[in-house]
Design a protein around this motif. Structure first.
Motif, short mmCIF file in Angstrom:
data_model
loop_
_atom_site.label_atom_id
_atom_site.label_comp_id
_atom_site.label_asym_id
_atom_site.label_seq_id
_atom_site.Cartn_x
_atom_site.Cartn_y
_atom_site.Cartn_z
N ASP A 107 0.85 -1.18 0.00
CA ASP A 107 0.00 0.00 0.00
C ASP A 107 0.89 1.24 0.00
O ASP A 107 2.12 1.14 -0.10
CB ASP A 107 -0.96 -0.02 1.19
CG ASP A 107 -0.24 -0.03 2.54
OD1 ASP A 107 0.96 0.32 2.60
OD2 ASP A 107 -0.89 -0.38 3.56
N ALA A 108 0.29 2.41 0.15
CA ALA A 108 1.06 3.66 0.05
C ALA A 108 2.12 3.76 1.14
O ALA A 108 3.25 4.20 0.87
CB ALA A 108 0.11 4.85 0.10
N GLN A 115 10.55 2.41 -0.55
CA GLN A 115 10.89 3.06 -1.81
C GLN A 115 10.50 2.19 -3.02
O GLN A 115 11.28 1.93 -3.92
CB GLN A 115 12.39 3.40 -1.85
CG GLN A 115 12.80 4.41 -0.78
CD GLN A 115 14.27 4.76 -0.80
OE1 GLN A 115 14.98 4.46 -1.77
NE2 GLN A 115 14.76 5.39 0.25
N LEU A 116 9.26 1.75 -2.99
CA LEU A 116 8.70 0.92 -4.06
C LEU A 116 7.54 1.65 -4.72
O LEU A 116 7.08 2.69 -4.25
CB LEU A 116 8.19 -0.41 -3.48
CG LEU A 116 9.18 -1.28 -2.70
CD1 LEU A 116 8.44 -2.46 -2.08
CD2 LEU A 116 10.30 -1.77 -3.61
N GLU A 117 7.06 1.08 -5.81
CA GLU A 117 5.83 1.56 -6.42
C GLU A 117 4.65 0.92 -5.68
O GLU A 117 4.72 -0.25 -5.29
CB GLU A 117 5.77 1.20 -7.90
CG GLU A 117 6.85 1.85 -8.74
CD GLU A 117 6.67 3.37 -8.85
OE1 GLU A 117 5.50 3.81 -8.76
OE2 GLU A 117 7.68 4.08 -9.01
N VAL A 118 3.59 1.69 -5.50
CA VAL A 118 2.40 1.13 -4.88
C VAL A 118 1.92 -0.07 -5.70
O VAL A 118 1.85 0.00 -6.93
CB VAL A 118 1.27 2.18 -4.78
CG1 VAL A 118 -0.03 1.54 -4.30
CG2 VAL A 118 1.69 3.31 -3.85
N GLY A 119 1.65 -1.17 -5.02
CA GLY A 119 1.20 -2.38 -5.71
C GLY A 119 2.30 -3.41 -5.91
O GLY A 119 1.99 -4.57 -6.21
N TYR A 142 7.72 -6.22 6.59
CA TYR A 142 7.48 -6.18 5.15
C TYR A 142 8.83 -6.16 4.44
O TYR A 142 9.69 -5.33 4.76
CB TYR A 142 6.67 -4.94 4.77
CG TYR A 142 5.34 -4.82 5.50
CD1 TYR A 142 4.20 -5.46 5.03
CD2 TYR A 142 5.25 -4.07 6.67
CE1 TYR A 142 2.99 -5.35 5.70
CE2 TYR A 142 4.04 -3.96 7.36
CZ TYR A 142 2.92 -4.60 6.87
OH TYR A 142 1.73 -4.50 7.54
N MET A 143 9.02 -7.07 3.46
CA MET A 143 10.28 -7.17 2.73
C MET A 143 9.98 -7.32 1.24
O MET A 143 9.08 -8.09 0.87
CB MET A 143 11.11 -8.34 3.23
CG MET A 143 11.46 -8.25 4.72
SD MET A 143 12.23 -9.75 5.40
CE MET A 143 13.80 -9.74 4.53
N PRO A 144 10.70 -6.62 0.37
CA PRO A 144 10.41 -6.67 -1.07
C PRO A 144 10.66 -8.06 -1.66
O PRO A 144 11.71 -8.65 -1.44
CB PRO A 144 11.39 -5.65 -1.66
CG PRO A 144 11.83 -4.79 -0.52
CD PRO A 144 11.81 -5.68 0.69
N LEU A 145 9.70 -8.55 -2.43
CA LEU A 145 9.87 -9.82 -3.13
C LEU A 145 11.04 -9.74 -4.10
O LEU A 145 11.80 -10.70 -4.26
CB LEU A 145 8.59 -10.17 -3.89
CG LEU A 145 8.66 -11.39 -4.82
CD1 LEU A 145 8.92 -12.67 -4.04
CD2 LEU A 145 7.37 -11.51 -5.64
N SER A 146 11.25 -8.59 -4.72
CA SER A 146 12.31 -8.44 -5.72
C SER A 146 13.70 -8.62 -5.10
O SER A 146 14.63 -9.03 -5.78
CB SER A 146 12.22 -7.08 -6.39
OG SER A 146 12.29 -6.03 -5.43
#
Length: 243
Positions: A107-108, A115-119, A142-146
């Motif tokens: 989310d936002a 520092q990701l894009e929403v979604g 929360y951790m980025p999948l990428s």
């Protein structure tokens, strides 16, 4: 100015705890016994003992006596150490219980913190951290999948930092933290085996790698039943090593 006698005695009693003369769980001498040992009035002994009780070093059991309390784990806010490292180093047993492990769309707020894009997809992981089998911290990470396409439940059951540094070969630089007190709602109180409305410490942290990229956003709820937060303030500029 001379130190009041009761404070001098309280310092001596604290030393008894530190050097093991009064071990954790031991019943301490009665007021009468301490009065005889130090050659002072009972009022002075009571004031000295009150200092130790208020410092959370002793606890009283009505009709039984006064006992030495187990020391709290000391959390150094200026040293970036993982939960398992920190607790193990202080002679206690850490463990983790995974409550949820799933992929969600950011989310936002999460996107802004990481520092990701929403979604963009992130892992949403809720862990209960225990000290000597007692719930002490509820955390939502929360951790980025990428960044971590192979992140597993098994990795999160152990040390997150060890996974990042040893398995992924990344270098963690710092964690930016915001700390404030909150009162427990029903859901979090149930997880921490606490009462609704109990005060806890909420710590929101964003971890960064050595290249400045955020790799995690975590919300922690500390019961502080077994935790104490330590801060060191310098009069002259001296940046803490972790910042």
């Amino acid at each position: 100015m001379n130190k009041p006698l009761y404070l001098d005695i309280s310092d001596q009693l604290i030393e008894k705890i530190k050097n093991g003369d009064w071990p954790t769980g031991a019943i301490v001498p009665t007021e009468a016994e301490l009065q005889e040992e130090f050659g002072v009035s009972r009022v002075t002994i009571r004031k000295a003992m009150k200092v130790l009780v208020e410092a959370d070093l002793l606890y009283r059991v009505r009709g039984s006596g006064t006992y030495v309390k187990a020391p709290k784990v000391q959390h150094n806010a200026f040293q970036l150490t993982g939960f398992i490292e920190e607790i193990s180093a202080q002679g206690k047993t850490p463990s983790s219980r995974i409550l949820t492990f799933e992929l969600i769309e950011s989310d936002a707020l999460i996107a802004q913190k990481l520092q990701l894009e929403v979604g963009e997809q992130v892992y949403s992981i809720r862990r209960l951290r225990l000290i000597d089998d007692t719930p002490e911290i509820l955390e939502h990470t929360y951790m980025p999948l990428s960044f971590f396409p192979d992140l597993s439940i098994q990795a999160m059951q152990h040390s997150k930092y060890e996974y990042i540094e040893k398995e992924k070969g990344l270098t963690i630089r710092l964690s930016r933290q915001e700390v404030h007190p909150v009162l427990l709602d029903a859901e979090i109180a149930q997880k921490l085996e606490a009462q609704v409305g109990d005060p806890v410490i909420r710590v929101d942290s964003v971890g960064e790698l050595d290249d400045g990229r955020p790799f995690e956003f975590t919300i922690h709820y500390f019961r502080v039943k077994q935790y104490s937060f330590n801060f060191v303030s310098y009069r002259h500029a001296q940046a803490p090593a972790a910042l």
